[in-house]
Design an enzyme around this catalytic site. Sequence first.
Site, PDB file in Angstrom:
ATOM      1  CB  CYS A  87      12.920   9.469 127.872  1.00 45.57           C
ATOM      2  SG  CYS A  87      13.515   8.205 128.994  1.00 45.57           S
ATOM      3  CG  HIS A 336      10.224   4.602 126.083  1.00 47.73           C
ATOM      4  ND1 HIS A 336      10.570   5.706 125.327  1.00 47.73           N
ATOM      5  CD2 HIS A 336      10.473   4.959 127.386  1.00 47.73           C
ATOM      6  CE1 HIS A 336      11.011   6.667 126.117  1.00 47.73           C
ATOM      7  NE2 HIS A 336      10.970   6.239 127.366  1.00 47.73           N
TER       8      HIS A 336
HETATM    9  N1  COA Z   1       4.632  -4.537 129.082  1.00 47.35           N
HETATM   10  C1  COA Z   1       4.115  -5.745 128.735  1.00 47.35           C
HETATM   11  N2  COA Z   1       4.841  -6.858 128.619  1.00 47.35           N
HETATM   12  C2  COA Z   1       6.160  -6.754 128.855  1.00 47.35           C
HETATM   13  C3  COA Z   1       6.775  -5.531 129.209  1.00 47.35           C
HETATM   14  C4  COA Z   1       5.955  -4.401 129.326  1.00 47.35           C
HETATM   15  N3  COA Z   1       6.468  -3.211 129.676  1.00 47.35           N
HETATM   16  N4  COA Z   1       8.098  -5.737 129.387  1.00 47.35           N
HETATM   17  C5  COA Z   1       8.319  -7.045 129.129  1.00 47.35           C
HETATM   18  N5  COA Z   1       7.150  -7.649 128.813  1.00 47.35           N
HETATM   19  C6  COA Z   1       6.942  -9.057 128.544  1.00 47.35           C
HETATM   20  C7  COA Z   1       7.929  -9.620 127.559  1.00 47.35           C
HETATM   21  O1  COA Z   1       7.431  -9.535 126.244  1.00 47.35           O
HETATM   22  C8  COA Z   1       8.052 -11.053 128.031  1.00 47.35           C
HETATM   23  O2  COA Z   1       6.927 -11.774 127.564  1.00 47.35           O
HETATM   24  P1  COA Z   1       7.071 -13.315 127.115  1.00 47.35           P
HETATM   25  O3  COA Z   1       7.528 -14.048 128.344  1.00 47.35           O
HETATM   26  O4  COA Z   1       5.693 -13.663 126.662  1.00 47.35           O
HETATM   27  O5  COA Z   1       8.091 -13.309 126.018  1.00 47.35           O
HETATM   28  C9  COA Z   1       7.908 -10.950 129.536  1.00 47.35           C
HETATM   29  O6  COA Z   1       7.158  -9.736 129.773  1.00 47.35           O
HETATM   30  C10 COA Z   1       9.222 -10.881 130.281  1.00 47.35           C
HETATM   31  O7  COA Z   1      10.045  -9.941 129.615  1.00 47.35           O
HETATM   32  P2  COA Z   1      11.398  -9.429 130.217  1.00 47.35           P
HETATM   33  O8  COA Z   1      12.133  -8.690 129.132  1.00 47.35           O
HETATM   34  O9  COA Z   1      12.103 -10.522 130.937  1.00 47.35           O
HETATM   35  O10 COA Z   1      10.879  -8.341 131.277  1.00 47.35           O
HETATM   36  P3  COA Z   1      11.689  -7.745 132.468  1.00 47.35           P
HETATM   37  O11 COA Z   1      11.075  -8.274 133.720  1.00 47.35           O
HETATM   38  O12 COA Z   1      13.155  -7.894 132.272  1.00 47.35           O
HETATM   39  O13 COA Z   1      11.363  -6.182 132.321  1.00 47.35           O
HETATM   40  C11 COA Z   1      10.292  -4.210 133.060  1.00 47.35           C
HETATM   41  C12 COA Z   1      10.101  -5.672 132.611  1.00 47.35           C
HETATM   42  C13 COA Z   1       8.929  -3.601 133.335  1.00 47.35           C
HETATM   43  C14 COA Z   1      11.117  -4.151 134.361  1.00 47.35           C
HETATM   44  C15 COA Z   1      11.032  -3.446 131.930  1.00 47.35           C
HETATM   45  O14 COA Z   1      10.255  -3.487 130.773  1.00 47.35           O
HETATM   46  C16 COA Z   1      11.286  -1.986 132.318  1.00 47.35           C
HETATM   47  O15 COA Z   1      12.265  -1.690 133.002  1.00 47.35           O
HETATM   48  N6  COA Z   1      10.437  -1.058 131.872  1.00 47.35           N
HETATM   49  C17 COA Z   1      10.590   0.359 132.205  1.00 47.35           C
HETATM   50  C18 COA Z   1      11.500   1.015 131.215  1.00 47.35           C
HETATM   51  C19 COA Z   1      11.837   2.423 131.642  1.00 47.35           C
HETATM   52  O16 COA Z   1      12.020   2.717 132.811  1.00 47.35           O
HETATM   53  N7  COA Z   1      11.956   3.321 130.671  1.00 47.35           N
HETATM   54  C20 COA Z   1      12.284   4.695 130.923  1.00 47.35           C
HETATM   55  C21 COA Z   1      11.078   5.402 131.360  1.00 47.35           C
HETATM   56  S1  COA Z   1      11.370   7.065 131.857  1.00 47.35           S
END
Ligand code: COA
Length: 388
Positions: A87, A336
């Site tokens: 990242c 991100h």
């Molecule tokens: N914050 C707020 N809303 C979020 C979100 C977040 N981080 N991620 C997804 N959403 C929302 C989407 O917009 C969607 O909304 P909708 O139903 O109104 O369209 C809903 O949540 C579901 O989205 P989806 O893509 O299915 O989410 P997911 O469950 O597959 O993924 C996480 C959610 C948190 C697991 C994923 O965003 C993630 O892995 N984040 C961490 C990324 C990471 O680790 N980066 C590196 C860091 S070092």
Amino acid sequence: MRDVAIIGVGCTTFGEKWGSSFQDLFVEAGALALEDAQLSGEKIDAMYVGNMSAGRFIEQEHIGALIADYAGLATRHIPSTRVEAACASGGLAFRQAIIAVASGMEDIVVAAGVEKMTDVEPGASTDTLTGAADREWEGFMGATFPGLYAMIATDYMHRYPLTREQLALVAVKNHYNGARNPIAQFQQEITVDTVLKSTMVAEPLRLFDCSPITDGAAAVIVAPLERAREFTDTPIKVLASAQASDTITLHDRRDISTLDATIAARERAFKIARVTHKDIDLVEVHDCFTIAEICAIEDLGFCKKGGAGKFTADGETALGGKIPVNTSGGLKACGHPVGATGIKQVFEVVQQLRGEAGKRQIDGATIGMTHNVGGTGGTVAVHIMGVL
Ligand code: COA
């Protein structure tokens, strides 16, 4: 060593960009930066491109050549190099461009970052991101990035006075800022309740404590300071570029709630720029999870260890606070796209220092800072920039 200035910046909007390919994203950000610098592609001497994992996200490697080709520069045969540090790939691409210009090797250099993450299933994106941790000792044991940062949050909340509500306020503040940023993935304000009632991801971190999965690209163009006014009336001087590393595994750290690489990079950057935290008008920190912003503002020296929860709740990190943090909306609300984040942070600071940040403008900002983290702190890049 020559002084270096930023002469142009560009960034795509961030989000799930179904209609744009990886190449489209980079070309759009690059074209915006060239337009900003009133420069034609023929003037570019070299490119550094931050990208974490195109091989796994879109099954494409050899990114340096790919980008040069799609940017229309293949026949000029300029050096074009991919930079990878998870990242922190964008932050390190920026640093490589600065080093190239400062050394006198090159004059006009593009530092870019690009990632297209949404074309794979959620399990695949989580596993790909886990490659930024130690696969053998962390990934194979079931640790994911939300899981690793949840361990940091649990340890921190056990040892220091941070309430669940104070942690949620990091996301509330970053969504407030994102709602004022036209490139942000999430442009809606939220409340503490939104965070506390959202789905549990890895206790104590919920959905709204996490940065999302994002597509996007950003580019900045750097040049020798003495030539900067050939291209722009508002050059931004690079005051310091610093990088530090640490153990890749969390369990080998002296203290899992303190990123020693952040402290080392911050100390180097302040020394090079001859400033202290009191001189910084705004900072973009690496809030991949809300707890990461809490640790970052302490490790960068903006408040004492254990004090970041209260500092945040008191509004000191908000627009108009003592030290505005993540005016772009941060990784949480702006999004991100991992390889692009470090460059987007520079894009935001440049907009602020030029007075072009619209509804999130920090009045009179003259010095800004960026903090870009790879993994849980195995790599950290810190940059300080100022108006001339
Ligand atoms: N914050 C707020 N809303 C979020 C979100 C977040 N981080 N991620 C997804 N959403 C929302 C989407 O917009 C969607 O909304 P909708 O139903 O109104 O369209 C809903 O949540 C579901 O989205 P989806 O893509 O299915 O989410 P997911 O469950 O597959 O993924 C996480 C959610 C948190 C697991 C994923 O965003 C993630 O892995 N984040 C961490 C990324 C990471 O680790 N980066 C590196 C860091 S070092």
